[in-house]
Design a protein around this motif. Structure first.
Motif, PDB file in Angstrom:
ATOM      1  N   HIS A   1      24.003  11.186  11.643  1.00 16.57           N
ATOM      2  CA  HIS A   1      24.963  11.606  12.661  1.00 16.57           C
ATOM      3  C   HIS A   1      25.188  13.121  12.635  1.00 16.57           C
ATOM      4  O   HIS A   1      25.386  13.742  13.679  1.00 16.57           O
ATOM      5  CB  HIS A   1      26.292  10.881  12.473  1.00 16.57           C
TER       6      HIS A   1
ATOM      7  N   CYS B   1      22.349  14.822  14.432  1.00 15.94           N
ATOM      8  CA  CYS B   1      22.464  14.538  15.858  1.00 15.94           C
ATOM      9  C   CYS B   1      23.554  15.401  16.486  1.00 15.94           C
ATOM     10  O   CYS B   1      23.401  15.915  17.597  1.00 15.94           O
ATOM     11  CB  CYS B   1      22.759  13.062  16.082  1.00 15.94           C
ATOM     12  N   ARG B   2      24.652  15.595  15.790  1.00 14.37           N
ATOM     13  CA  ARG B   2      25.758  16.409  16.289  1.00 14.37           C
ATOM     14  C   ARG B   2      25.312  17.870  16.422  1.00 14.37           C
ATOM     15  O   ARG B   2      25.619  18.538  17.403  1.00 14.37           O
ATOM     16  CB  ARG B   2      26.943  16.295  15.345  1.00 14.37           C
TER      17      ARG B   2
ATOM     18  N   ARG C   1      22.230  18.933  16.837  1.00 11.92           N
ATOM     19  CA  ARG C   1      21.258  18.979  17.922  1.00 11.92           C
ATOM     20  C   ARG C   1      21.975  19.003  19.271  1.00 11.92           C
ATOM     21  O   ARG C   1      21.544  19.696  20.195  1.00 11.92           O
ATOM     22  CB  ARG C   1      20.337  17.766  17.842  1.00 11.92           C
ATOM     23  N   ASN C   2      23.072  18.271  19.381  1.00 13.38           N
ATOM     24  CA  ASN C   2      23.842  18.243  20.609  1.00 13.38           C
ATOM     25  C   ASN C   2      24.388  19.631  20.931  1.00 13.38           C
ATOM     26  O   ASN C   2      24.393  20.048  22.090  1.00 13.38           O
ATOM     27  CB  ASN C   2      24.975  17.225  20.482  1.00 13.38           C
TER      28      ASN C   2
ATOM     29  N   GLU D   1      21.515  21.689  22.338  1.00 18.37           N
ATOM     30  CA  GLU D   1      21.157  21.253  23.688  1.00 18.37           C
ATOM     31  C   GLU D   1      22.191  21.695  24.717  1.00 18.37           C
ATOM     32  O   GLU D   1      21.842  22.089  25.827  1.00 18.37           O
ATOM     33  CB  GLU D   1      20.990  19.733  23.726  1.00 18.37           C
ATOM     34  N   ARG D   2      23.479  21.674  24.338  1.00 18.48           N
ATOM     35  CA  ARG D   2      24.513  22.143  25.267  1.00 18.48           C
ATOM     36  C   ARG D   2      24.403  23.646  25.487  1.00 18.48           C
ATOM     37  O   ARG D   2      24.643  24.144  26.589  1.00 18.48           O
ATOM     38  CB  ARG D   2      25.902  21.786  24.746  1.00 18.48           C
TER      39      ARG D   2
END
Length: 63
Positions: free
Chosen positions: A19, A22-23, A25-26, A29-30
């Motif tokens: 997690h 993933c956080r 990476r988010n 991406e933003r």
């Protein structure tokens, strides 16, 4: 039937799903999403590497 169901046990998230990664990476991406709102960056208006880098730097500073 959805793609996950067709794959059986191979479908879905991998067993090593992290997690925290993933956080992070988010966030990246933003950031790219916000940079692409600049028309010159989204359409690759700048042709040289130096001018493109300058545009990305200016847009990043203003964000």
């Amino acid at each position: 039937m959805t793609g996950r169901l067709r794959r059986g046990s191979r479908g879905g998230r991998p067993p090593g799903f992290d997690h925290r990664v993933c956080r992070q990476r988010n966030v990246v991406e933003r950031c790219f999403q916000k940079l692409k709102q600049w028309r010159g960056l989204a359409t690759r208006y700048d042709k040289t590497r130096e001018s493109c880098q300058a545009s990305v730097t200016i847009a990043s500073l203003l964000l």
